[in-house]
Design a protein around this motif. Structure first.
Motif, PDB file in Angstrom:
ATOM      1  N   TYR A  78      48.300 -77.003 -12.690  1.00  0.00           N
ATOM      2  CA  TYR A  78      48.559 -78.417 -12.348  1.00  0.00           C
ATOM      3  C   TYR A  78      47.340 -79.183 -11.889  1.00  0.00           C
ATOM      4  N   THR A  79      47.343 -80.369 -12.267  1.00  0.00           N
ATOM      5  CA  THR A  79      46.315 -81.429 -11.869  1.00  0.00           C
ATOM      6  C   THR A  79      46.990 -82.589 -10.871  1.00  0.00           C
ATOM      7  N   LEU A  80      46.263 -83.048 -10.258  1.00  0.00           N
ATOM      8  CA  LEU A  80      46.612 -83.944  -9.058  1.00  0.00           C
ATOM      9  C   LEU A  80      45.315 -85.059  -9.046  1.00  0.00           C
ATOM     10  N   ILE A 131      50.647 -83.704 -12.101  1.00  0.00           N
ATOM     11  CA  ILE A 131      51.536 -84.023 -11.056  1.00  0.00           C
ATOM     12  C   ILE A 131      51.244 -85.677 -10.786  1.00  0.00           C
ATOM     13  N   ASN A 132      52.412 -86.444 -10.791  1.00  0.00           N
ATOM     14  CA  ASN A 132      52.006 -87.841 -10.482  1.00  0.00           C
ATOM     15  C   ASN A 132      51.691 -88.249  -9.079  1.00  0.00           C
ATOM     16  N   VAL A 133      51.306 -89.347  -8.826  1.00  0.00           N
ATOM     17  CA  VAL A 133      51.174 -90.024  -7.636  1.00  0.00           C
ATOM     18  C   VAL A 133      52.116 -91.080  -7.459  1.00  0.00           C
ATOM     19  N   LEU A 141      47.706 -75.421  -8.280  1.00  0.00           N
ATOM     20  CA  LEU A 141      47.649 -76.707  -8.437  1.00  0.00           C
ATOM     21  C   LEU A 141      45.987 -77.025  -7.876  1.00  0.00           C
ATOM     22  N   PRO A 201      43.759 -80.064  -7.525  1.00  0.00           N
ATOM     23  CA  PRO A 201      43.461 -81.567  -7.346  1.00  0.00           C
ATOM     24  C   PRO A 201      41.948 -82.115  -7.607  1.00  0.00           C
ATOM     25  N   ILE A 224      54.930 -81.004  -3.133  1.00  0.00           N
ATOM     26  CA  ILE A 224      55.034 -80.379  -4.357  1.00  0.00           C
ATOM     27  C   ILE A 224      55.979 -79.145  -4.079  1.00  0.00           C
ATOM     28  N   TRP A 264      42.215 -85.264  -0.845  1.00  0.00           N
ATOM     29  CA  TRP A 264      43.932 -84.574  -0.482  1.00  0.00           C
ATOM     30  C   TRP A 264      43.454 -83.626   0.777  1.00  0.00           C
ATOM     31  N   LYS A 289      52.136 -86.442  -0.442  1.00  0.00           N
ATOM     32  CA  LYS A 289      52.832 -85.980  -1.632  1.00  0.00           C
ATOM     33  C   LYS A 289      53.319 -84.566  -1.298  1.00  0.00           C
ATOM     34  N   THR A 296      57.542 -83.810  -6.111  1.00  0.00           N
ATOM     35  CA  THR A 296      57.301 -83.098  -7.422  1.00  0.00           C
ATOM     36  C   THR A 296      57.772 -81.832  -7.378  1.00  0.00           C
TER      37      THR A 296
END
Length: 132
Positions: free
Chosen positions: A60-62, A43-45, A85, A87, A74, A114, A72, A50
């Protein structure tokens, strides 16, 4: 900033704030674009929102945020299995599980981790998501 007008919550005249690719630099994140992911992934920043489509039990990574206070969001739009997810740095727990269409989490970057600001039908891994 000269040449930038804020009217009705919309920034105009962004040419001074944008890079050659049109992406906003520094503390500004474009809210009018979104990332869409089908299946597992990063997942982008660089965008505020997203949308995820799971295709099984997907991970999913963050990465860490760009600037303190960055938000952010999601949102699961298609359920094909559980989305997890994880992070790089998350306050309270190690991840957030997305288990149904409509599951959504809003996170904020503190400069160190986060934090979960708001959730809707989202369960935290090992703890109830709580705004810090």
């Amino acid at each position: 900033i000269d040449g930038v007008l804020i009217k009705d919550g919309v920034l105009r005249g962004l040419s001074a704030l944008t890079s050659a690719t049109g992406a906003l630099d520094g503390a500004f994140i474009r809210a009018d674009t979104k990332q869409s992911i089908s299946g597992p992934g990063a997942i982008n920043v660089t965008t505020y929102k997203t949308e995820i489509t799971t295709t099984g039990s997907d991970a999913y990574t963050l990465v860490d945020g760009v600037v303190t206070g960055q938000l952010k969001k999601i949102h699961m739009i298609v359920y094909g299995g559980q989305g997890n997810l994880q992070p790089a740095n998350l306050s309270i727990s190690t991840g957030i599980l997305f288990r149904a269409v409509g599951d959504e989490a809003i996170l904020a970057w503190t400069g160190e981790s986060w934090i979960i600001i708001d959730t809707s039908n989202v369960l935290g891994d090992g703890a109830t998501p709580t705004p810090v």
